[in-house]
Design an enzyme around this catalytic site. Structure first.
Site, mmCIF file in Angstrom:
data_model
loop_
_atom_site.group_PDB
_atom_site.id
_atom_site.type_symbol
_atom_site.label_atom_id
_atom_site.label_comp_id
_atom_site.label_asym_id
_atom_site.label_seq_id
_atom_site.Cartn_x
_atom_site.Cartn_y
_atom_site.Cartn_z
ATOM 1 N N GLU A 122 -8.104 -75.736 1.705
ATOM 2 C CA GLU A 122 -8.060 -76.074 0.284
ATOM 3 C C GLU A 122 -9.353 -76.759 -0.129
ATOM 4 O OE1 GLU A 122 -5.830 -75.243 -1.851
ATOM 5 O OE2 GLU A 122 -4.350 -74.403 -0.477
ATOM 6 N N TYR A 153 -12.923 -67.419 4.604
ATOM 7 C CA TYR A 153 -11.848 -66.516 4.184
ATOM 8 C C TYR A 153 -12.171 -65.070 4.549
ATOM 9 C CZ TYR A 153 -9.322 -70.063 1.475
ATOM 10 O OH TYR A 153 -8.587 -71.155 1.096
ATOM 11 N N ASN A 179 -1.309 -69.421 -10.449
ATOM 12 C CA ASN A 179 -1.131 -70.733 -11.071
ATOM 13 C C ASN A 179 -2.124 -70.888 -12.219
ATOM 14 O OD1 ASN A 179 0.853 -71.950 -9.114
ATOM 15 N ND2 ASN A 179 -0.821 -71.485 -7.706
ATOM 16 N N ARG A 186 -11.556 -71.738 -15.031
ATOM 17 C CA ARG A 186 -11.317 -70.301 -14.993
ATOM 18 C C ARG A 186 -10.450 -69.854 -16.169
ATOM 19 N NH1 ARG A 186 -7.320 -69.470 -9.735
ATOM 20 N NH2 ARG A 186 -5.642 -70.868 -10.373
ATOM 21 N N TYR A 225 -13.152 -56.874 -11.232
ATOM 22 C CA TYR A 225 -12.089 -57.842 -10.946
ATOM 23 C C TYR A 225 -12.625 -59.251 -11.161
ATOM 24 C CZ TYR A 225 -8.609 -60.659 -8.576
ATOM 25 O OH TYR A 225 -7.661 -61.598 -8.296
ATOM 26 N N TYR A 236 -16.714 -72.828 -1.365
ATOM 27 C CA TYR A 236 -15.313 -72.490 -1.643
ATOM 28 C C TYR A 236 -15.261 -71.104 -2.292
ATOM 29 C CZ TYR A 236 -10.405 -73.078 -2.950
ATOM 30 O OH TYR A 236 -9.048 -72.919 -3.071
ATOM 31 N N GLU A 239 -10.137 -65.652 -0.838
ATOM 32 C CA GLU A 239 -9.670 -64.262 -0.779
ATOM 33 C C GLU A 239 -9.800 -63.545 -2.114
ATOM 34 O OE1 GLU A 239 -6.454 -66.348 -2.728
ATOM 35 O OE2 GLU A 239 -7.602 -66.856 -0.923
ATOM 36 N N LYS A 240 -9.993 -64.279 -3.176
ATOM 37 C CA LYS A 240 -10.188 -63.649 -4.489
ATOM 38 C C LYS A 240 -11.408 -62.740 -4.470
ATOM 39 C CE LYS A 240 -8.126 -67.697 -6.693
ATOM 40 N NZ LYS A 240 -7.778 -68.306 -5.384
#
Length: 351
Positions: A122, A153, A179, A186, A225, A236, A239-240
């Site tokens: 995190e 990741y 979330n 964002r 995307y 950071y 997986e996005k």
């Protein structure tokens, strides 16, 4: 013999009249180690105790798990059996469970030379209760490249290919969000961008939830995307980017750390960064007017690389086996919070 013993020999060398003898012995022992990626010379396997299984996942840690399947790390054993505390070489603590069950932390190390590892994927924004762990952990294991044990990741691995197959595109832009909080950066960028271009939104926070098996096939139909991170921090990059965009075969429009930080991990021509544009209207115009030749150029990296995801906790913990021979034993983080919250001043694009 571990690197901890090597460190002890070197310290003795500076204090003893037999220093030269100890140093030469230490050098010989060090040269007997196989470099990272193999096992060191040990009388018995390196034992790693996972104190709490992350997110209560059943990892099926049966014996020498790191020497089987895709891990191929001989001489390394993972276990979640706490009765091994008095004999484990390394004990790994995943922060999510640690902060919920603080009273269950062992009172002290049960074996001389035992090292404790703090584990988290995190970001600092989403990590609480760090102040109570002063002087507790020897190593950190995170997505940060300056961690003792780096667990990204995903990565790009060399893979030569003459032909690049790009999934057929029938839609323009999509975003998958679980979330949604209006105050997040964002969310602000999404609202502004959606004023200028149509964005299809999927996920738990939308009216279009996706089953796990539907995720990549759905995203692959889109040209772009939105790989927007939930917070902006050094390294950071989740997986996005790796799974939802690169693996799906679409172009990621990223929001996260500065472009230079991304370019440490992927080619600059593989993605679009929101900071490359003066406004979301400029970004929308760029996406809407991109011709086919320009679009194809964003996939040129696939002639040289392929995506490898690190989404398996067994594999992540087996990374300790690779790094162990080169880690500094006896090191302690006086303040875990200071290290994690105060990111390096050399963050690309930062002050």
């Amino acid at each position: 013999m571990t690197s901890c013993i090597l460190l002890a020999l070197k310290r003795l060398a500076s204090l003893s009249v037999l220093g030269v003898l100890f140093w030469n012995l230490g050098f010989l022992l060090q040269s007997s180690h196989i470099p990272a990626g193999g096992a060191s010379t040990r009388d018995k396997p390196l034992s790693i105790l996972i104190w709490d299984l992350p997110f209560n996942h059943n990892l099926n840690l049966s014996g020498h798990i790191c020497a089987t399947g895709r891990h191929h790390k001989e001489g390394c054993l993972l276990t979640s059996n706490r009765s091994w505390l008095d004999q484990a070489d390394v004990v790994a603590f995943h922060h999510r469970e640690l902060q919920r069950n603080r009273s269950r932390l062992p009172r002290a190390k049960k074996k001389p030379g035992q090292n404790w590892v703090w584990v988290s994927l995190e970001s600092p924004t989403n990590t609480k209760d760090l102040a109570g762990w002063n002087g507790t952990f020897n190593w950190v294991m995170t997505y940060r490249q300056d961690s003792d044990i780096f667990i990204p990741y995903g990565v790009l691995v060399p893979h030569l290919s003459d032909k690049v197959d790009i999934p057929k595109k029938s839609h323009l832009v999509c975003w998958v969000i679980s979330n949604y909080h209006r105050t997040q950066k964002r969310a602000e960028l999404y609202r502004e961008l959606s004023r200028h271009i149509k964005i299809d939104v999927y996920g738990k926070a939308s009216k279009k939830p996706l089953c796990p098996a539907c995720l990549l096939p759905t995203i692959s139909q889109y040209k772009f995307y939105l790989a927007f991170e939930n917070s902006i921090h050094q390294d950071y990059i989740t997986e996005k980017l790796w799974r939802n965009a690169l693996l799906a075969g679409t172009i990621p429009v990223v929001m996260g750390p500065p472009r230079a930080n991304y370019e440490q991990l992927i080619p600059g021509e593989a993605f679009i960064h929101v900071e490359d544009f003066g406004s979301m209207q400029e970004l929308a115009t760029f996406l809407l007017t991109m011709n086919d030749s320009h679009y194809q150029s964003f996939f040129s990296w696939r002639h040289r690389y392929t995506v490898k995801l690190y989404d398996n906790w067994q594999e992540r913990f087996c990374t300790i086996c690779d790094r162990y021979p080169s880690l500094l034993c006896g090191k302690v983080y006086p303040s875990l919070e200071d290290w994690f919250q105060n990111e390096r001043s050399g963050l690309p694009g930062g002050p």
